[in-house]
Design an enzyme around this catalytic site. Structure first.
Site, PDB file in Angstrom:
ATOM      1  N   GLU A 128      -6.619  -5.681  -3.694  1.00 21.12           N
ATOM      2  CA  GLU A 128      -6.330  -4.232  -3.250  1.00 21.12           C
ATOM      3  C   GLU A 128      -7.335  -4.244  -2.052  1.00 21.12           C
ATOM      4  O   GLU A 128      -7.383  -3.587  -0.757  1.00 21.12           O
ATOM      5  CB  GLU A 128      -5.476  -3.289  -3.309  1.00 21.12           C
ATOM      6  CG  GLU A 128      -5.298  -1.550  -2.813  1.00 21.12           C
ATOM      7  CD  GLU A 128      -4.742  -0.295  -3.269  1.00 21.12           C
ATOM      8  OE1 GLU A 128      -5.338  -1.408  -4.703  1.00 21.12           O
ATOM      9  OE2 GLU A 128      -4.408   0.128  -2.836  1.00 21.12           O
ATOM     10  N   GLU A 168       2.517   1.047  -7.781  1.00 22.07           N
ATOM     11  CA  GLU A 168       3.935   1.714  -6.948  1.00 22.07           C
ATOM     12  C   GLU A 168       5.184   0.415  -6.859  1.00 22.07           C
ATOM     13  O   GLU A 168       5.882   1.818  -6.735  1.00 22.07           O
ATOM     14  CB  GLU A 168       3.146   1.682  -5.663  1.00 22.07           C
ATOM     15  CG  GLU A 168       1.800   3.073  -5.930  1.00 22.07           C
ATOM     16  CD  GLU A 168       1.050   3.127  -4.689  1.00 22.07           C
ATOM     17  OE1 GLU A 168       2.313   3.183  -3.708  1.00 22.07           O
ATOM     18  OE2 GLU A 168       0.079   3.145  -4.802  1.00 22.07           O
TER      19      GLU A 168
HETATM   20  C1  BGC Z   1      -0.712   1.320  -1.712  1.00 25.57           C
HETATM   21  C2  BGC Z   1      -0.824   1.428  -0.364  1.00 25.57           C
HETATM   22  C3  BGC Z   1       0.119   2.206   0.949  1.00 25.57           C
HETATM   23  C4  BGC Z   1      -0.497   3.267   0.845  1.00 25.57           C
HETATM   24  C5  BGC Z   1      -0.578   3.863   1.736  1.00 25.57           C
HETATM   25  C6  BGC Z   1      -0.977   3.015  -0.857  1.00 25.57           C
HETATM   26  O1  BGC Z   1      -1.392   3.721  -1.915  1.00 25.57           O
HETATM   27  O2  BGC Z   1      -0.703   0.951  -2.367  1.00 25.57           O
HETATM   28  O3  BGC Z   1      -0.725  -0.774  -0.046  1.00 25.57           O
HETATM   29  O4  BGC Z   1       0.364   0.901   2.445  1.00 25.57           O
HETATM   30  O5  BGC Z   1      -0.816   3.441  -0.237  1.00 25.57           O
HETATM   31  O6  BGC Z   1      -1.238   4.505   2.761  1.00 25.57           O
END
Ligand code: BGC
Length: 905
Positions: free
Chosen positions: A785, A477
């Site tokens: 993550e 992202e």
């Molecule tokens: C991101 C997270 C972010 C979240 C929001 C994800 O796709 O990688 O770290 O805070 O979306 O819910």
């Protein structure tokens, strides 16, 4: 003669900045005595005194604001500090700073090279989940990098040259064929529709009498390229542009200003395309030798288009730019039949530099990137999604030795696979780490290699995600998700000097705040983000969320706590108050679904209308038990649905409390009292609505109980019961973590503070998934993550391996294992209370404070322990050891305690 010196002189947290972004810069210095008075003087190079503070009785050595005559823009200054102790001995220090170009002095327009508009590639969250992708190859969809060239004639070589430049896109500037500065991916990421950072470069040396050529190579970057979860393009605009002003001063005082204009010419460069996600393709056969040198014939190049795009969005860049930070050698692992697989030994954000020889002209070498391999060593790309190719292509010139390093992209990876080489060709490769060039600060080391690795993993995830703005991950992202930054900010302050970095990001976050006070979940936020949210529903349609939007209060408070920076409070308080009003309106306007339509007593109705407990939330995002046994895209909705109603009012209360504290610091006492009263009312309503007489909350998840205790939502008489429930919940999960993004920073502290320190230690050392040590034992080199990103049998999942949020535990390591915790802002007063029973035989490290480093070095010795502390002048330090409180004088001192009960894990 007195030899004493003030050292580490800084302006706005930086050493001798070239162009500060404020008209009231603040000065900091370190001393080796108890300061009783200081004097600051500031002069222009001509010797004109623009400020003399006079001898000022004060112990302040950090962030002392300028108070002289208004500083002129684009001007260099020297400054001097004198610092006296009580005996009248004086220490001195001298340094420099420059002022940035003010908006009023910007006259150059934006210029656009001739280009096709970006092909719009826009995908909804649903498309993304389905995995629909572009039908054509990158080369056909993406456009080339443009080269811009301006001739500048100077009557003589200058005594001072400053280039101020920026772009809609990312750019690399050059002068007379030499790159200007060592920044990469300038101007960095900003909320460009509101603010575009301008870089300042010292170009005195490369400028000469006669013909000079300024070159700008311009690629799509964050402005027009692909970015974000869906990998959509053209988020801010579909055409790139640049603007600049060169300010030159001659020996006789004459000044020449030369800005971007219609005489600039452009042509496509040798990069067939360059994109932050897809990667770049460099065709070395098309390299244009000396294109930015004075003798080059550019008569066939095309004039740029001067646009009427406003330059009012330009702001001087504040802080540390993105640079190449480290190089890691890459070793050859194997040839997997598709290509040669290389290993950097470390998950990073950056790119691969290849040195190759013997390539044929036109030979196409492809560099793919991934953070992990499959359990059997097979190639495995963990980053799913459209446009996430993370692949660079080099088309050889065939000239013998060739070196290639991408310029306009970066990737998240540990492994690279090189295709297109002839059999037997030697590969010489390095992984080049890029990131915001923040000064490393704290250190942390213990007798336990696993704990040390956990700490290192956090530091690497910080490096990999502090790339111009704080991002969630460098591969999937590259987005400034606000909660990720919020939960990690305290840990970040220990490992690097992050004050300017976060201050700049907060300026973006404020710029992104909506007129109604809503603070978005990501910043920078593009017009595309806004459209996508408006068109979606459910999680995809969220604009503001508890724990995400509250970053607007939590991050400034962290900066104040760790750096003693009051200005960051003053700058953000209005945005925080507007966000609080938004929360209050949201609270008053709706009731949770379960209650709407139901008859409610007036008391309950009044309480419910105080609580922000409705609307779509992310809640305690990714709480492990909610993720089990379902496909990810279904599972991620469960924590939001279960915890959103509870998490939101808890953050509402805590944000009110932080705002009450901030307004008190700012001397706004009446507002502070009112905010504190509102916080009490929200807490009382929450307790009455959601905590029963046994200390039970409606959702049995560790995170909900943790936040309730951490944010003081629990009436005193119920605290012990709520803590007991939390302990039960931890035991029910086999003493493993079940906390999501928002609660994990508080779990271990809450356990320690409620008398369950042993359990906190057990959670730290737990090696069964989900746990921190599980990741370490599985060979992680960064923070993941998801706790199960790699299964016990080594099978990786399609999730990010470089997400710093769960690395927030690193702050606990500094505060509880080393034991260095600030009591007053900026560590003016610090308590040192190391945990000698944590399960290691020694721990040593330091925290860098505005007054210098505080060091702790402890070791178990015989039946007892030795603790050596180092405290700088200006810090009031207290050591708590074996039930004693010991005042620590400046300097080093060693203390003993005996005997401690050892508890090995
Ligand atoms: C991101 C997270 C972010 C979240 C929001 C994800 O796709 O990688 O770290 O805070 O979306 O819910």
């Amino acid at each position: 003669m007195d030899q004493r010196r003030c050292h580490d002189l800084r302006v706005e947290h930086l050493h001798a900045p070239l162009a500060v972004a404020t008209s009231v810069p603040r000065f900091s210095w370190l001393v080796e005595h108890e300061q009783t008075a200081y004097r600051l003087t500031v002069r222009t190079p001509g010797g004109e005194l623009v400020w003399d503070s006079g001898r000022t009785t004060s112990a302040a050595t950090s962030l002392v604001p300028y108070a002289g005559t208004p500083l002129r823009s684009d001007t260099d200054h020297t400054w001097t500090v004198e610092s006296w102790d009580a005996a009248g001995t004086c220490a001195r220090g001298v340094s420099r700073f420059g002022t940035g170009l003010s908006a009023a002095d910007w006259t150059a327009p934006w210029v656009e090279p001739v280009q096709d508009a970006t092909v719009l590639e826009r995908w909804s969250l649903q498309d993304w989940i389905r995995g629909a992708g572009p039908a054509t190859a990158a080369e056909e969809r993406l456009r080339s990098v443009q080269l811009l060239r301006q001739r500048i004639h100077l009557p003589e070589s200058p005594v001072r040259g400053r280039l101020y430049a920026t772009a809609h896109g990312v750019y690399q500037a050059s002068l007379n064929g030499e790159p200007v500065g060592d920044e990469v991916l300038a101007p960095g990421s900003d909320s460009y529709r509101h603010r575009v950072s301008v870089q300042a470069y010292d170009v005195t040396a490369p400028l000469r009498a006669g013909e000079n050529v300024l070159g700008i190579a311009l690629a799509d970057g964050w402005w027009a390229g692909r970015i974000g979860l869906t990998g959509s393009s053209a988020q801010f605009g579909d055409r790139t542009a640049a603007t600049w002003q060169l300010h030159v001063e001659l020996a006789d005082g004459r000044r020449i200003v030369c800005g971007a204009d219609g005489d600039v010419v452009s042509a496509p460069g040798p990069w067939r395309y360059a994109d932050l996600f897809v990667g770049e393709c460099f065709d070395a056969r098309g390299a244009i030798p000396d294109w930015d040198g004075p003798s080059f014939d550019a008569s066939t190049w095309t004039p740029v288009r001067v646009t009427d795009e406003p330059t009012t969005t330009l702001v001087p860049f504040a802080g540390e730019p993105v640079r190449r930070l480290h190089e890691l050698p890459m070793c050859v692992l194997h040839d997997d039949g598709e290509g040669i697989v290389l290993d950097a030994g470390q998950v990073i954000a950056g790119r691969v530099r290849l040195r190759l020889s013997g390539l044929r002209a036109g030979q196409r070498v492809t560099i793919e990137h991934t953070e992990t391999l499959a359990a059997d060593g097979a190639w495995f790309v963990n980053i799913v999604g459209i446009n996430k190719d993370q692949t660079d292509v080099y088309i050889a010139a065939g000239t013998g030795d060739e070196t290639y390093e991408p310029v306009f992209t970066y990737h998240g990876f540990r492994y690279a696979r090189i295709r297109g080489l002839d059999a037997g060709m030697r590969v010489d490769a390095a992984a080049v780490v890029i990131g915001s060039d923040l000064e490393p600060t704290g250190t942390f080391e213990t007798s336990d290699p696993r704990l040390n690795r956990l700490h290192e993993n956090v530091v690497w995830s910080q490096r990999g995600n502090f790339v111009s703005v704080p991002t969630d991950c460098p591969q999937r992202e590259k987005v400034g998700w606000t909660s990720d930054a919020q939960v990690f900010a305290p840990a970040a302050t220990n490992n690097a000097r992050v004050a300017s970095f976060f201050t700049r990001w907060l300026a973006n976050l404020r710029a992104d705040q909506l007129p109604d006070g809503a603070v978005p979940i990501t910043s920078p936020r593009s017009p595309f983000d806004a459209e996508a949210a408006a068109a979606a529903d459910g999680v995809g349609g969220i604009v503001s969320a508890a724990g995400w939007s509250d970053a607007i209060a939590f991050v400034p408070w962290t900066l104040y706590e760790r750096y003693g920076d009051e200005r960051v409070l003053a700058e953000n308080i209005d945005a925080i108050l507007a966000w609080i009003e938004w929360q209050q309106r949201a609270a008053a306007s709706a009731l949770p679904d379960a209650l709407s339509g139901a008859p409610l007593s007036p008391e309950r109705e009044a309480r419910q209308r105080l609580l922000w407990n409705t609307g779509d939330q992310f809640g305690d995002w990714l709480a492990p038990s909610t993720m089990e046994g379902r496909p990810v895209h279904e599972a991620i909705g469960i924590a939001p649905a279960l915890t959103g109603e509870l998490v939101a009012p808890m953050f509402q209360a805590q944000t009110l409390t932080l705002a009450a504290r901030m307004t008190a610091v700012l001397g706004r006492d009446a507002e502070s009292a009112e905010l504190a009263a509102r916080a009490r009312a929200v807490r009382a309503a929450f307790a009455a609505e959601y905590i029963d007489e046994y200390g039970d909350l409606p959702v049995r998840l560790q995170g909900v109980y943790t936040l309730a205790l951490a944010f003081d939502m629990v009436p005193d008489e119920l605290r012990a019961s709520v803590a007991d429930r939390l302990v039960e919940l931890v035991h029910e999960r086999g003493d493993r973590l079940d906390t999501g993004f928002l609660s994990v920073p508080y779990l271990l502290d809450v356990l320690c503070d409620t008398g369950h320190r042993d359990l906190a230690r057990r959670l730290l050392w737990q090696s069964e998934m989900p746990s921190w040590m599980y990741e370490v034992d599985a060979g992680a080199t960064t923070i993941w993550e998801s706790w199960d990103a790699v299964a016990p049998d080594g099978t990786p999942r399609a999730t990010s391996l470089n997400h710093y949020a769960f690395g927030c535990v690193d702050d606990w390591l500094y505060r509880r294992v080393l034991g260095i915790a600030p009591v007053r802002p900026g560590y003016r007063h610090v308590v040192i209370e190391p945990d000698l029973e944590i399960g290691v035989t020694f721990a040593r490290g330091s925290v860098t404070t505005p007054y210098g480093a505080i060091g702790v070095d402890w070791a178990l010795e015989g039946a007892g322990a030795r603790v050596t502390c180092t405290v700088p002048h200006g810090v009031h330090a207290e050591l708590r050891l074996g039930g004693r409180s010991i005042h620590l004088p400046p300097g080093s001192s060693t203390h003993h305690c005996a005997p401690v009960a050892l508890q090995h894990n």
